[in-house]
Design a protein around this motif. Structure first.
Motif, PDB file in Angstrom:
ATOM      1  N   LEU A 240       5.201  -0.888   6.790  1.00 50.74           N
ATOM      2  CA  LEU A 240       5.023   0.449   6.096  1.00 50.74           C
ATOM      3  C   LEU A 240       4.337  -0.042   4.501  1.00 50.74           C
ATOM      4  O   LEU A 240       3.614   0.673   4.032  1.00 50.74           O
ATOM      5  CB  LEU A 240       6.518   1.107   5.579  1.00 50.74           C
ATOM      6  N   HIS A 241       4.761  -1.102   4.238  1.00 51.12           N
ATOM      7  CA  HIS A 241       4.258  -1.553   2.704  1.00 51.12           C
ATOM      8  C   HIS A 241       2.694  -1.768   2.755  1.00 51.12           C
ATOM      9  O   HIS A 241       1.784  -1.615   2.052  1.00 51.12           O
ATOM     10  CB  HIS A 241       4.713  -2.795   2.439  1.00 51.12           C
ATOM     11  N   ALA A 242       2.115  -2.138   4.126  1.00 50.67           N
ATOM     12  CA  ALA A 242       0.738  -2.215   4.423  1.00 50.67           C
ATOM     13  C   ALA A 242       0.017  -0.843   4.607  1.00 50.67           C
ATOM     14  O   ALA A 242      -1.267  -0.760   4.202  1.00 50.67           O
ATOM     15  CB  ALA A 242       0.494  -3.146   5.567  1.00 50.67           C
ATOM     16  N   GLU A 243       0.641  -0.178   5.272  1.00 53.81           N
ATOM     17  CA  GLU A 243       0.119   1.120   5.656  1.00 53.81           C
ATOM     18  C   GLU A 243       0.087   2.228   4.645  1.00 53.81           C
ATOM     19  O   GLU A 243      -0.785   2.999   4.648  1.00 53.81           O
ATOM     20  CB  GLU A 243       0.948   1.811   6.996  1.00 53.81           C
ATOM     21  N   LYS A 244       1.087   2.476   3.827  1.00 54.83           N
ATOM     22  CA  LYS A 244       1.316   3.358   3.069  1.00 54.83           C
ATOM     23  C   LYS A 244       1.874   2.566   1.584  1.00 54.83           C
ATOM     24  O   LYS A 244       3.080   2.748   1.024  1.00 54.83           O
ATOM     25  CB  LYS A 244       2.570   4.263   3.235  1.00 54.83           C
ATOM     26  N   PRO A 245       1.240   1.640   0.996  1.00 59.94           N
ATOM     27  CA  PRO A 245       1.407   0.920  -0.067  1.00 59.94           C
ATOM     28  C   PRO A 245       1.859   1.680  -1.386  1.00 59.94           C
ATOM     29  O   PRO A 245       2.962   1.485  -1.904  1.00 59.94           O
ATOM     30  CB  PRO A 245       0.232  -0.028  -0.269  1.00 59.94           C
ATOM     31  N   GLN A 246       1.199   2.494  -1.629  1.00 60.17           N
ATOM     32  CA  GLN A 246       1.443   3.526  -2.931  1.00 60.17           C
ATOM     33  C   GLN A 246       3.110   4.263  -2.826  1.00 60.17           C
ATOM     34  O   GLN A 246       3.544   4.015  -3.801  1.00 60.17           O
ATOM     35  CB  GLN A 246       0.536   4.623  -3.151  1.00 60.17           C
TER      36      GLN A 246
END
Length: 258
Positions: A240-246
C-alpha cells in the motif's frame, strides 16, 4: 551488533521497519514524508539490507535489536511504523517495553499466525542463488529470467532484485540472508509473543485489496492492542505504501500528530 540505519529530519522520533526480503530503501518514500515533521530512523532488520546476518531470527530477538538501537541512539521513546514483518517487529517492541513506544502505525499485518505465502518466491530466490554459486549468471536480467519461472508478477521480481547486489568480492549476491530466513520461516509467519494487552494507541492501515488483515482478525487485534483503530486504503494491496503513498503517508502523519 547494531542494525544498519539512516536518520533524517528533526522533531519527535519515528522508527521505520520494512517487511520480509526488503530493506530500509523500501520505506524511503514514507521516510521522506515523515522527515518533514519527525526525526526518522529507518532500519535494516537483521538478515536484511546492510545489517548483520545471524542464524537466530524471531520476533522477540528482532524487537530486541530495535530496542538496542534506540539505546545506542539515546532515543528514550519513539513512534514505531512497520510494514508486514516489520509491523510485527514493531508490535513486539511494544509488548516487550511499552514505555519506549509513543504510538504504533502498522501497515497491512495483524497479530496472528499466517500460512506460508512465499513458497514460489523462496524457490525462485534459491534457484538464483544456486545459479550464482555455480557462476551461471552474472547480471540482474539473467537472475530475473530464472525467477520468472517461479514468480509471475514483474513487480514482485523487481522488488526482490533490489536486494541483489555486488558483495565485498565484487560478485552478485543476495543482501538478505536467505539461508537463515528459510530456516526461521515458520517463526516469521508465526504470531508475535503477545503476553498481555498493549495500551499503546495503535493504527492498523490495511490495503483494501489485501487479505493480510481480515474481519476475522478483529478479536486478535483488540485482545493484543486494546486501543487499536483501523484505516483502509482503497485501491491498494499489501504494498500500500508504494501503491498509494500520499494516502498512506497522510494517514500515518495525521495519526502520529493527534
Amino acid at each position: 551488533m547494531l542494525l544498519n540505519y539512516t536518520q533524517t529530519g528533526s522533531g519527535p522520533h519515528v522508527i521505520l521497519m520494512h517487511g520480509l526480503f526488503g530493506s530500509l530503501d523500501n520505506l524511503n518514500i514514507v521516510a521522506k514524508a515523515l522527515a518533514e515533521h519527525f526525526t526518522v530512523t529507518n532500519v535494516d532488520l537483521r538478515n536484511h539490507g546492510l545489517s548483520f546476518h545471524h542464524e537466530v531470527m524471531d520476533y522477540p530477538t528482532m524487537a530486541s535489536d530495535v530496542i538496542a538501537l534506540m539505546d545506542h541512539l539515546q532515543i528514550e521513546k519513539a513512534h514505531l511504523v512497520g510494514h508486514s514483518m516489520g509491523g510485527k517487529v514493531a508490535m513486539q517492541v511494544a509488548m516487550i517495553d511499552q514505555q519506549r513506544v509513543e504510538r504504533l502505525a502498522i501497515l497491512d499485518i495483524a497479530p496472528v499466525a499466517y500460512h506460508s505465502r512465499h513458497d514460489s518466491i523462496i524457490a525462485g530466490l534459491q534457484a538464483v542463488e544456486d545459479a550464482l554459486t555455480h557462476a551461471k549468471i552474472q547480471s540482474r536480467s539473467e537472475a530475473d529470467k530464472i525467477m520468472a519461472q517461479y514468480i509471475e508478477e514483474l513487480g514482485v521480481r523487481q522488488f526482490l532484485l533490489k536486494s541483489l547486489a555486488k558483495n565485498e568480492h565484487s560478485k552478485l549476491a543476495w543482501r538478505f540472508n536467505l539461508t537463515s530466513i528459510c530456516k526461521n520461516y515458520s517463526k516469521i509467519t508465526a504470531n508475535i509473543n503477545a503476553t498481555h494487552s498493549c495500551l499503546c494507541d495503535t493504527l492498523f492501515i490495511k490495503g483494501n485489496n489485501s487479505d493480510y488483515i481480515l474481519p476475522e482478525h478483529k478479536d486478535a487485534i483488540t485482545q493484543s492492542f486494546s486501543n487499536a483503530k483501523a484505516k483502509v486504503i482503497h485501491g491498494a494491496g499489501h504494498w500500500l505504501h508504494a501503491e498509494k503513498p500520499q494516502s498512506v503517508n497522510r494517514s500515518i502523519i495525521d495519526f502520529l500528530q493527534l
